[in-house]
Design an enzyme around this catalytic site. Structure first.
Site, PDB file in Angstrom:
ATOM      1  N   TYR A 144       1.318  -6.976   2.156  1.00  0.00           N
ATOM      2  CA  TYR A 144       1.045  -5.747   2.184  1.00  0.00           C
ATOM      3  C   TYR A 144      -0.019  -5.328   0.935  1.00  0.00           C
ATOM      4  CZ  TYR A 144       0.935  -0.471   2.307  1.00  0.00           C
ATOM      5  OH  TYR A 144       0.746   0.706   2.080  1.00  0.00           O
ATOM      6  N   ASP A 239      -1.625 -10.337  -5.638  1.00  0.00           N
ATOM      7  CA  ASP A 239      -1.524  -9.126  -5.572  1.00  0.00           C
ATOM      8  C   ASP A 239       0.151  -9.129  -6.174  1.00  0.00           C
ATOM      9  OD1 ASP A 239      -0.118  -6.626  -4.848  1.00  0.00           O
ATOM     10  OD2 ASP A 239      -1.106  -6.428  -2.961  1.00  0.00           O
ATOM     11  N   LYS A 267       2.605  -0.255  -9.825  1.00  0.00           N
ATOM     12  CA  LYS A 267       4.272   0.008 -10.150  1.00  0.00           C
ATOM     13  C   LYS A 267       4.775   0.125 -11.595  1.00  0.00           C
ATOM     14  CE  LYS A 267       5.263  -1.202  -5.412  1.00  0.00           C
ATOM     15  NZ  LYS A 267       5.668  -0.263  -4.815  1.00  0.00           N
TER      16      LYS A 267
HETATM   17  N1  HOZ Z   1       4.690   1.085   0.520  1.00  0.00           N
HETATM   18  C1  HOZ Z   1       5.760   1.472  -0.383  1.00  0.00           C
HETATM   19  C2  HOZ Z   1       6.812   0.440  -0.073  1.00  0.00           C
HETATM   20  N2  HOZ Z   1       6.321  -0.925  -0.112  1.00  0.00           N
HETATM   21  C3  HOZ Z   1       6.602   2.769  -0.166  1.00  0.00           C
HETATM   22  C4  HOZ Z   1       5.886   3.639  -1.032  1.00  0.00           C
HETATM   23  C5  HOZ Z   1       6.701   5.202  -0.743  1.00  0.00           C
HETATM   24  O1  HOZ Z   1       7.004   5.756   0.024  1.00  0.00           O
HETATM   25  O2  HOZ Z   1       7.054   5.605  -1.962  1.00  0.00           O
END
Ligand code: HOZ
Length: 427
Positions: A144, A239, A267
């Protein structure tokens, strides 16, 4: 557990926010529960609006390596806010954070700050396309890279959890430019390169996959990718939104000794505020506007509060922190595995430092196919059992658990005790 206030808020939220949330996986849909609305958090714990407290393993999905609201960070932010919350002009903090990032990850000879990992990934790909004059990219099934169009093809995280790994709304043309290979399978990569010779601008990969649950790279996988890319004139993009500053201060690229051409960050680099960054070889990054012709901009890019949080977070990283995180991670992984074995439940726990995922399957999980062999119904029951016992794991099988410097051995042991009981309820 009383959840009256959360339920009421969720009902209200569904009338104003799609699905009642601002990011899908938060809705607890795949685990058959109703989301808890959080009112405060401190250290390793979060508290919902009904006053229930939990040991948190979501940790805002990774940014909070030092735990929730560490005092030093809160003080630094309060001080910075007094000087202004956004300038829309350069500030010394961006230079300082850029230099700090480059020191930790020397492959980022130049860095551009943005506001999310999604922005970082889409911008890095734009640079790669501009540099190579090629349109196609190769990504891995279950990886992802945020929600920009080119990445919503066989994507992980919420896209996988909700069964829409290739999203409606992405044009056929965009999807056609995204080629897909199997994670940890160099043969599948070579096959794609053989079919699309001289067409692939970049390979983008989570060097430690964290969005189909945690799946570490197999021996030689990243090195092999780097060799294939170099031979084909294709750029390699790591990534490291999850792995950056988490797997090690220098990220997966330090841990595995493979230098990518470009890197995406997010992050931890924002310490819990919205920050992303992309960077890499100077000759590539000098293509970015205004140094070069590749356009990319942002009103809140380099925001002083976000830069302050990032600097504070990166400045607190230390070998002692990583050692203690690894010890806690190993203790939790071992405890979950033992709990499952004693309850007669098939479980594979993938763990690396402060990241882990318990997969409800009897197969070792090393790629998308084995990750998706996990029994999501069992994960859902386990999740609910943990929540009822004061532990807040990710509300989806295909996400990583995050441990922070604020977790203590006693938190891990309480979690294992909860897991022993929850495992008996998974069926
Ligand atoms: N895409 C995020 C986890 N891999 C989730 C982000 C969120 O819901 O804060």
């Amino acid at each position: 557990m009383i959840t009256k206030r959360s339920s009421r808020l969720f009902a209200r939220a569904q009338r104003v926010l799609p699905g009642g949330v601002d990011s899908p996986v938060r809705a607890f849909k795949s685990v058959g529960a109703s989301p808890l609305f959080i009112r405060r958090a401190s250290g390793a714990r979060i508290e919902d609006v009904d006053g229930n407290t939990f040991i948190d393993y979501v940790m805002s999905w990774g940014p909070l390596i030092h735990g929730h609201a560490p005092r030093g960070l809160v003080n630094a932010l309060a001080t910075a806010a007094k000087d202004g919350t956004s300038f829309g002009a350069p500030s010394p903090l961006e230079v300082e954070l850029g230099e700090r990032v480059r020191k930790l990850m020397p492959s980022l000879e130049r860095v551009r700050f943005v506001s999310s990992g999604t922005e970082a990934a889409m911008s890095a790909v734009r640079v790669a396309r501009a540099a190579t004059g090629r349109d196609r990219i190769l990504k891995f099934e279950g990886c992802y890279h945020g929600h920009a169009d080119p990445f919503l093809v066989k994507a992980g995280s919420g896209a996988l959890t909700f069964g829409t790994p290739t999203s409606p709304g992405v044009t056929r043309g965009t999807s056609a430019d995204t080629l897909v290979a199997s994670y940890n399978d160099l043969h599948s990569v070579q096959r794609v390169f053989d079919t699309h010779r001289d067409q692939i601008a970049a390979v983008i990969v989570e060097p430690i996959a964290g969005n189909m649950g945690l799946v570490p790279p197999a021996d030689g996988f990243l090195r092999g990718l780097s060799d294939i890319c170099r031979n084909a004139g294709t750029l390699l993009i790591f990534d490291e939104v999850i792995s950056g500053f988490r797997a090690a201060a220098g990220g997966a690229q330090f841990l595995y000794g493979v230098r990518p051409d470009l890197t995406c960050l997010g992050k931890i680099i924002g310490g819990g505020l919205p920050v992303g960054a992309y960077g890499g070889r100077a000759d590539l990054m000098e293509l970015v506007s205004p140094a070069g012709p590749v356009y990319q901009a942002g009103t809140l890019s380099g925001n002083p509060l976000a830069m302050t949080a990032g600097l504070w977070s990166l400045n607190q990283l230390s070998p002692t922190l990583y050692k203690s995180l690894a010890a806690l991670g190993a203790r939790l992984a071992g405890g979950l595995a033992d709990a499952a074995r004693d309850a007669g439940v098939d479980l594979q726990v993938n763990a690396l430092g402060s990241l882990l995922t318990p997969f409800f399957t009897d197969q070792p999980v090393r790629d998308f196919a084995s990750a998706t062999s996990a029994n999501t119904g069992r994960y859902a029951a386990f999740f609910r059992g943990m929540l009822a016992r004061g532990v807040y794991p990710p509300p989806a099988q295909f996400e990583a658990w995050f441990i922070s410097g604020a977790h203590r051995v006693k938190d891990i042991d309480l979690t294992i005790r909860a897991a022993r009981a929850a495992m008996r309820e998974v069926g």
